[in-house]
Design a protein around this motif. Sequence first.
Motif, PDB file in Angstrom:
ATOM      1  N   SER A   1       0.848  -1.187   0.000  1.00 21.85           N
ATOM      2  CA  SER A   1       0.000   0.000   0.000  1.00 21.85           C
ATOM      3  C   SER A   1       0.884   1.238   0.000  1.00 21.85           C
ATOM      4  CB  SER A   1      -0.994   0.027   1.148  1.00 21.85           C
ATOM      5  OG  SER A   1      -0.735  -0.885   2.153  1.00 21.85           O
ATOM      6  N   MET A   2       0.778   2.061   1.025  1.00 21.75           N
ATOM      7  CA  MET A   2       1.545   3.307   1.061  1.00 21.75           C
ATOM      8  C   MET A   2       2.813   3.166   1.913  1.00 21.75           C
ATOM      9  SD  MET A   2      -0.207   5.563  -0.699  1.00 21.75           S
ATOM     10  CE  MET A   2       0.174   7.183  -0.131  1.00 21.75           C
ATOM     11  N   LEU A   3       2.976   2.012   2.549  1.00 22.86           N
ATOM     12  CA  LEU A   3       4.100   1.841   3.468  1.00 22.86           C
ATOM     13  C   LEU A   3       5.107   0.847   2.914  1.00 22.86           C
ATOM     14  CD1 LEU A   3       2.011   1.412   6.723  1.00 22.86           C
ATOM     15  CD2 LEU A   3       3.170   3.486   5.973  1.00 22.86           C
ATOM     16  N   PHE A   4       6.348   0.990   3.343  1.00 26.65           N
ATOM     17  CA  PHE A   4       7.339  -0.043   3.049  1.00 26.65           C
ATOM     18  C   PHE A   4       7.143  -1.167   4.056  1.00 26.65           C
ATOM     19  CE2 PHE A   4       9.752   3.509   1.157  1.00 26.65           C
ATOM     20  CZ  PHE A   4      10.012   2.927  -0.078  1.00 26.65           C
ATOM     21  N   VAL A   5       6.988  -2.380   3.558  1.00 24.20           N
ATOM     22  CA  VAL A   5       6.794  -3.524   4.433  1.00 24.20           C
ATOM     23  C   VAL A   5       8.056  -4.390   4.370  1.00 24.20           C
ATOM     24  CG1 VAL A   5       5.382  -5.562   4.889  1.00 24.20           C
ATOM     25  CG2 VAL A   5       4.322  -3.484   3.985  1.00 24.20           C
ATOM     26  N   PRO A   6       8.781  -4.492   5.478  1.00 25.37           N
ATOM     27  CA  PRO A   6       9.996  -5.293   5.443  1.00 25.37           C
ATOM     28  C   PRO A   6       9.685  -6.787   5.405  1.00 25.37           C
ATOM     29  CG  PRO A   6       9.619  -4.470   7.657  1.00 25.37           C
ATOM     30  CD  PRO A   6       8.542  -3.876   6.781  1.00 25.37           C
ATOM     31  N   SER A   7      10.443  -7.531   4.626  1.00 26.37           N
ATOM     32  CA  SER A   7      10.311  -8.989   4.617  1.00 26.37           C
ATOM     33  C   SER A   7      11.615  -9.591   4.117  1.00 26.37           C
ATOM     34  CB  SER A   7       9.150  -9.435   3.732  1.00 26.37           C
ATOM     35  OG  SER A   7       9.398  -9.110   2.388  1.00 26.37           O
ATOM     36  N   TYR A   8      11.925 -10.762   4.634  1.00 29.23           N
ATOM     37  CA  TYR A   8      13.122 -11.449   4.184  1.00 29.23           C
ATOM     38  C   TYR A   8      12.875 -12.105   2.835  1.00 29.23           C
ATOM     39  CZ  TYR A   8      15.025 -11.158   8.935  1.00 29.23           C
ATOM     40  OH  TYR A   8      15.509 -10.722  10.134  1.00 29.23           O
ATOM     41  N   THR A   9      13.919 -12.201   2.047  1.00 28.89           N
ATOM     42  CA  THR A   9      13.888 -13.005   0.830  1.00 28.89           C
ATOM     43  C   THR A   9      15.108 -13.918   0.878  1.00 28.89           C
ATOM     44  OG1 THR A   9      15.127 -11.383  -0.466  1.00 28.89           O
ATOM     45  CG2 THR A   9      12.721 -11.224  -0.540  1.00 28.89           C
ATOM     46  N   TYR A  10      15.047 -15.011   0.129  1.00 28.87           N
ATOM     47  CA  TYR A  10      16.113 -16.000   0.159  1.00 28.87           C
ATOM     48  C   TYR A  10      16.527 -16.337  -1.266  1.00 28.87           C
ATOM     49  CZ  TYR A  10      14.581 -16.366   4.943  1.00 28.87           C
ATOM     50  OH  TYR A  10      14.256 -16.054   6.231  1.00 28.87           O
ATOM     51  N   SER A  11      17.828 -16.455  -1.475  1.00 23.16           N
ATOM     52  CA  SER A  11      18.372 -16.819  -2.774  1.00 23.16           C
ATOM     53  C   SER A  11      19.255 -18.049  -2.609  1.00 23.16           C
ATOM     54  CB  SER A  11      19.205 -15.677  -3.357  1.00 23.16           C
ATOM     55  OG  SER A  11      18.389 -14.572  -3.623  1.00 23.16           O
ATOM     56  N   LEU A  12      19.335 -18.821  -3.669  1.00 22.22           N
ATOM     57  CA  LEU A  12      20.177 -20.013  -3.687  1.00 22.22           C
ATOM     58  C   LEU A  12      21.628 -19.610  -3.930  1.00 22.22           C
ATOM     59  CD1 LEU A  12      20.252 -23.200  -3.823  1.00 22.22           C
ATOM     60  CD2 LEU A  12      20.177 -22.897  -6.308  1.00 22.22           C
ATOM     61  N   THR A  13      22.523 -20.206  -3.181  1.00 21.06           N
ATOM     62  CA  THR A  13      23.960 -20.030  -3.422  1.00 21.06           C
ATOM     63  C   THR A  13      24.529 -21.369  -3.873  1.00 21.06           C
ATOM     64  OG1 THR A  13      24.583 -20.544  -1.138  1.00 21.06           O
ATOM     65  CG2 THR A  13      24.184 -18.223  -1.674  1.00 21.06           C
ATOM     66  N   LEU A  14      25.496 -21.302  -4.767  1.00 21.04           N
ATOM     67  CA  LEU A  14      26.237 -22.489  -5.186  1.00 21.04           C
ATOM     68  C   LEU A  14      27.708 -22.150  -5.119  1.00 21.04           C
ATOM     69  CD1 LEU A  14      23.616 -22.397  -7.299  1.00 21.04           C
ATOM     70  CD2 LEU A  14      24.818 -24.316  -8.252  1.00 21.04           C
ATOM     71  N   VAL A  15      28.482 -23.031  -4.543  1.00 23.97           N
ATOM     72  CA  VAL A  15      29.930 -22.911  -4.590  1.00 23.97           C
ATOM     73  C   VAL A  15      30.429 -24.178  -5.270  1.00 23.97           C
ATOM     74  CG1 VAL A  15      32.084 -22.672  -3.311  1.00 23.97           C
ATOM     75  CG2 VAL A  15      30.003 -21.584  -2.443  1.00 23.97           C
TER      76      VAL A  15
ATOM     77  N   LYS B   1       5.719 -22.519   0.655  1.00 26.70           N
ATOM     78  CA  LYS B   1       6.051 -22.696   2.066  1.00 26.70           C
ATOM     79  C   LYS B   1       7.526 -22.438   2.365  1.00 26.70           C
ATOM     80  CE  LYS B   1       2.391 -26.059   2.710  1.00 26.70           C
ATOM     81  NZ  LYS B   1       2.065 -27.453   2.992  1.00 26.70           N
ATOM     82  N   ARG B   2       8.317 -22.190   1.325  1.00 29.71           N
ATOM     83  CA  ARG B   2       9.765 -22.049   1.497  1.00 29.71           C
ATOM     84  C   ARG B   2      10.124 -20.869   2.395  1.00 29.71           C
ATOM     85  NH1 ARG B   2      11.646 -21.697  -3.705  1.00 29.71           N
ATOM     86  NH2 ARG B   2      11.528 -23.947  -3.771  1.00 29.71           N
ATOM     87  N   GLU B   3       9.474 -19.724   2.184  1.00 33.93           N
ATOM     88  CA  GLU B   3       9.786 -18.532   2.992  1.00 33.93           C
ATOM     89  C   GLU B   3       9.552 -18.820   4.477  1.00 33.93           C
ATOM     90  OE1 GLU B   3      11.055 -15.616   1.626  1.00 33.93           O
ATOM     91  OE2 GLU B   3      11.076 -16.727  -0.260  1.00 33.93           O
TER      92      GLU B   3
END
Length: 197
Positions: free
Chosen positions: A108-122, A168-170
């Motif tokens: 809406s009009m506000l910033f809503v904080p939330s985590y996101t996740y990314s895959l790492t590969l080494v 359901k990952r998040e």
Amino acid sequence: MYLIPSSAFETINNYSSNKDKTVLRGFTQLRVAINGQIFPRVPKKQQGKAAKATRVALGLGKPAEIAFTNDEMKVYNVDGEVARTERIEDFEFVQFGALRTFPFQFGSMLFVPSYTYSLTLVVGVGTRHYYILNPNFTVFQLLAPILKEKGIKIEDPFDIADLPSDSKRENYFNKFYEKRAEGTTYPIQAKWVPLLV
């Protein structure tokens, strides 16, 4: 288990056009192709135009790619040319992990904080380590069987093999990320990464 140097996490916001070189120094945002399937998926034409316009406006290069087949890995430069090739049978290990970031999303009009996740590969090949960052966890599901077939050691400190479905990952990571990060060098939270791969 390979302990990733902290310097590898400091490059995640590096938008250098020399991704074929930065991938050897630290986590680099790349499109990942596995036997012709590209992740993240190439956007539809209109979305692709918008993404390209955004990259041009921000002075970012074309998305770079790393491609895996049943036999080899190829790293492409921004011109779409193969910059490096490694045989999968030469891999010593591949570590799959997760990186938590904390971007702000509009709500809406506000910033809503939330985590996101990314895959790492080494990918460890001799004295070289390739550090890959990609937002799509399907990469694990397609790449792990190829590695197992070749007898390559797979490290999975975040138990990605047993991840629940996308919806359901998040929740899974929100609940278990910090516990899984214990004993590794993964940061509890990385700085904002827009993932314009």
